[in-house]
Design a protein around this motif. Structure first.
Motif, PDB file in Angstrom:
ATOM      1  N   ALA A  83       0.772  -1.311  -0.132  1.00 13.56           N
ATOM      2  CA  ALA A  83      -0.038   0.180   0.004  1.00 13.56           C
ATOM      3  C   ALA A  83       0.899   1.210   0.034  1.00 13.56           C
ATOM      4  N   SER A 137      -3.833   3.474  -5.024  1.00 15.48           N
ATOM      5  CA  SER A 137      -5.424   3.581  -4.675  1.00 15.48           C
ATOM      6  C   SER A 137      -6.173   3.745  -6.068  1.00 15.48           C
ATOM      7  N   PHE A 162      -6.503  -1.553  -2.771  1.00 16.17           N
ATOM      8  CA  PHE A 162      -7.315  -1.208  -1.668  1.00 16.17           C
ATOM      9  C   PHE A 162      -6.878  -1.933  -0.390  1.00 16.17           C
ATOM     10  N   LEU A 163      -6.343  -1.431   0.782  1.00 19.24           N
ATOM     11  CA  LEU A 163      -6.010  -2.176   1.866  1.00 19.24           C
ATOM     12  C   LEU A 163      -7.140  -1.785   2.966  1.00 19.24           C
ATOM     13  N   SER A 164      -7.538  -2.896   3.336  1.00 23.01           N
ATOM     14  CA  SER A 164      -8.431  -2.870   4.533  1.00 23.01           C
ATOM     15  C   SER A 164      -7.618  -2.983   5.955  1.00 23.01           C
ATOM     16  N   LEU A 169     -14.841   2.354  -3.647  1.00 24.54           N
ATOM     17  CA  LEU A 169     -13.809   2.628  -4.715  1.00 24.54           C
ATOM     18  C   LEU A 169     -13.542   1.812  -5.516  1.00 24.54           C
ATOM     19  N   PHE A 187      -1.561   8.755   6.233  1.00 25.83           N
ATOM     20  CA  PHE A 187      -1.346   7.524   5.292  1.00 25.83           C
ATOM     21  C   PHE A 187      -2.670   6.915   5.203  1.00 25.83           C
ATOM     22  N   THR A 197      -4.283   6.006   1.336  1.00 26.81           N
ATOM     23  CA  THR A 197      -4.742   4.655   0.769  1.00 26.81           C
ATOM     24  C   THR A 197      -6.113   4.800   0.093  1.00 26.81           C
ATOM     25  N   ARG A 198      -6.907   5.783   0.631  1.00 30.07           N
ATOM     26  CA  ARG A 198      -8.205   5.903   0.026  1.00 30.07           C
ATOM     27  C   ARG A 198      -8.019   6.839  -1.098  1.00 30.07           C
TER      28      ARG A 198
END
Lengths: 254, 448
Positions: free
Chosen positions: A53, A81, A86-88, A167, B389, B393-394
């Motif tokens: 990410a 992104s 996407f990182l949850s 997203l 951060f 990331t969004r």
């Protein structure tokens, strides 16, 4: 499944401060696949997701990551992104004073700007929020609250999947999404992930326990230990780990 | 260099002219102020406690002109001004340099029992009323205040009679407009009699192209028994402007006072808040916001003195300092002997958004009594990297994430404002300020 490669990680190495955590990761993900990455505490699972990410706390010391043909490591986190990563988060960050609505509007419009599209109208934006909220049964009241502030553990994780739904990423990394969830919340979250699954996108599920994999069925299971993937198999590998524990892997890799 | 002498010399050489341009009630305090200044001998500098980061002497040192002879202005600045606070219908008065100019809306719309006018005019027409309050809250032995009393010839007088509740806010716009370096001694007197209610918004501007300006400002606020007073101050001046503002407030029993000062753009600013709680069962909200960039300097100083039982006070001061800007906060709560059941809180929180920005914070508590609840706290830190951060990331670009976080940081200061349209407007102004635009002037015809 297809021959197209979505993510190709080659000999990836990374350190935090002076400590090398990732010691040569190789991983290939194709559209439509679900990969599970398992492993004991401290094996580097969360580091891998952070590095992918673009977390500035980690330094990449070697290797490469190709994301649908793009050099992922050359991009800042926001562009990763936009390109569909996407990182949850395992621990979603609370941002006092920034409302969920403003946060999501900024996110959605930043992506549209990246692709030279005009910003969404207020009406279209609210419609989008409404649609996506339904996927994880997220309460409308949370929209006016500050991002993650005062959310319960379950609400925070549902909020992550909600953002993922908005997203529409090509690759989602779910970092310990099951931690802190009771069984009902787990079902809702996993249900959301499964609804969002298509033949064109892919998911990497990072988890300690086999439990989550009952709900999100993996095509591949990888075991990460001491910064390397030491074993790869099908869903049965997760069951084997559940039964035998990680000691068996540790002994094999002494 | 002693900056004070040029002003005392100027006064001594022009006594008659100073008096002629003012009113007897105001003139009466000048000899005493001169004596005090001679006794003190100088303006505070960094060697004085409470002024560690701001030298008032240096602010006053340049060779400023003072408009003692009340020369009128070359252009009609007032008529070109339009209010930048939509949805807030105000009674507007304009102060150009040190001259008060009422507007037609103000003159025609004042309800019964409310006076808003030039201080010199009020002092001439209602001397007994002005005399009862003028100079009685301000400390005569304070150098900055004494200098203001010595030289200020006019200002603004706001009086709300017993039991009169004014729903519309009064707005004062201070504008600097000068082709030569200018010092303006501004004076404000706000009196809310028993049971009265009044909200005042003051906006400070400097017109582009003006020479160096210095505002010496003394504000006296009297909140009578059960009165509700709100005082909001927004400074949007520029790098050529220095401001030394001293606010003195006195609260009687059952009164509530809300004071919120915002510095959005400026040169060098020192704001002092001296609040004296004299009666029981009072509520006091004192807050401040400072946004610094380039080489802005913002210093806020407060003394909140609880001299009676059952007082409740909250102080909240927040700073976001970027680039080479500097900030200082020194605030104290004093609970006097015998003032029991007081609740008093103070918080100062600051963000340094660049490596070169500097913050000096000194919170203090002085409690001479049992049976009180008091706390104070100060933090200075950086923007939350984890939050930044997460936002990135969004897909939110780092610069935008930074802006959103800085703005979010100010949210609770804005929330202390009771006037809802002003709250909305200030939120917008802060957003634009962080976006690098001159905050409030887009709709304003004054061309500041």
């Amino acid at each position: 499944m297809s021959d197209e490669i979505l993510l190709k990680v080659t000999d990836l190495r990374a350190k935090v401060e002076e400590k090398e955590i990732l010691k040569g990761i190789n991983l290939t993900v194709r559209p439509g696949e679900v990969h599970a990455i398992m492993g004991p505490n401290g094996s580097g699972k969360s580091t891998l997701s952070s590095v992918l990410a673009g977390n500035p706390a980690f330094t990449v010391t070697g290797g490469s990551v190709e994301f649908h043909g793009i050099d992922l490591l050359a991009l800042p986190p926001e562009d990763r992104s936009h390109e569909g990563l996407f990182l949850s988060f395992q621990y979603p960050v609370e941002i006092p004073g920034v409302s969920m609505v403003n946060f999501m509007r900024a996110a959605v419009n930043a992506k549209r700007e990246y692709f030279h599209e005009p910003a969404l109208s207020a009406g279209d934006f609210l419609k989008l929020m409404r649609q996506k909220r339904a996927i994880v049964e997220l309460d409308n009241k949370l929209a006016s609250r500050s991002v993650n502030e005062g959310f319960s553990g379950g609400e925070k994780k549902r909020n992550e999947i909600f953002q993922m739904a908005v997203l529409e990423p090509r690759l989602s990394i779910l970092d310990e999404t099951d931690s802190g969830l009771d069984i009902d919340a787990l079902r809702v979250v996993a249900g959301g992930v499964n609804q969002l699954k298509t033949s064109r996108n892919a998911t990497i599920v990072i988890t300690h326990y086999q439990r989550l994999l009952d709900y999100i069925k993996p095509d591949f299971v990888h075991v990460l230990y001491k910064g390397r993937i030491v074993r790869t198999g099908g869903p049965e590998l997760a069951l084997e780990l559940e039964e035998k524990g990680y000691d068996w892997i540790k002994e094999e890799n002494l | 260099m002693n900056a004070l002498n040029q002003y005392t010399d100027l006064y001594e050489a022009n006594r008659a002219a100073v008096d002629a341009g003012s009113a007897p009630v105001l003139n009466r305090l000048r000899p005493e102020a001169l004596d005090a200044l001679k006794r003190i001998g100088r303006l505070p500098d960094k060697s004085d406690e409470g002024f560690e980061k701001t030298s008032v002497n240096d602010m006053f040192a340049p060779d400023f002109g003072v408009n003692i002879n009340r020369m009128s202005l070359p252009v009609d600045v007032a008529s070109s001004f339009r209010c930048g606070v939509p949805n807030l219908s105000t009674l507007l008065g304009i102060m150009v340099n040190d001259r008060f100019m009422p507007t037609a809306t103000l003159v025609g719309n004042l309800p019964q029992g409310v006076t808003v006018c030039s201080l010199a005019k009020a002092a001439a027409e209602q001397p007994a009323l002005v005399e009862r309050y003028y100079g009685t809250a301000a400390r005569a032995d304070n150098a900055g205040t004494a200098l203001n009393t010595l030289l200020s010839q006019d200002g603004i007088f706001i009086h709300v009679g017993k039991g009169v509740r004014l729903d519309k806010a009064i707005q004062i716009v201070d504008i600097f407009h000068s082709a030569f370096p200018l010092m303006a001694a501004r004076r404000v007197l706000v009196v809310a009699e028993d049971g009265a209610k009044v909200a005042v918004l003051k906006c400070d501007h400097t017109q582009t192209g003006s020479e160096r300006c210095l505002a010496s400002e003394v504000i006296e606020i009297f909140a009578g028994r059960g009165a509700e007073v709100e005082w909001y101050d927004i400074e949007e001046s520029d790098g050529s402007t220095s401001r030394y503002s001293q606010l003195y407030a006195r609260q009687e029993g059952g009164s509530s006072l809300t004071v919120c000062g915002s510095t959005l753009t400026n040169g060098v600013t020192r704001n002092e808040y001296h609040i004296d709680v004299c009666g029981e069962h009072t509520v006091t909200h004192l807050s401040g916001m400072a946004i610094g960039s380039s080489s802005q300097h913002i210093d806020n100083f407060s003394v909140l003195r609880h001299g009676a039982c059952h007082g409740h006070s909250d102080q909240l001061f927040k700073y976001v300092l970027d680039e080479r800007s500097t900030g200082a906060f020194e605030g104290s709560i004093e609970v006097c002997h015998g003032s029991r059941f007081v609740e008093a809180y103070q918080s100062n929180r600051n963000i340094l958004a660049s490596k070169d920005a500097r913050m000096h914070s000194k919170p203090q508590l002085l409690i001479y009594n049992d049976d009180v609840k008091c706390s104070h706290g100060a933090t200075t830190g950086q923007l939350d990297e984890k939050a930044m951060f997460y936002m990135q990331t969004r897909g939110i670009p780092r610069e935008e994430a930074r802006r959103m976080l800085m703005q979010a940081f100010m949210a609770d200061v804005i929330d202390t404002i009771a006037l809802e349209p002003l709250r909305d407007r200030l939120r917008h102004m802060v957003e634009r300020r962080f976006a690098g635009e001159k905050a409030g002037c887009r709709d304003c015809g004054a061309g500041c």
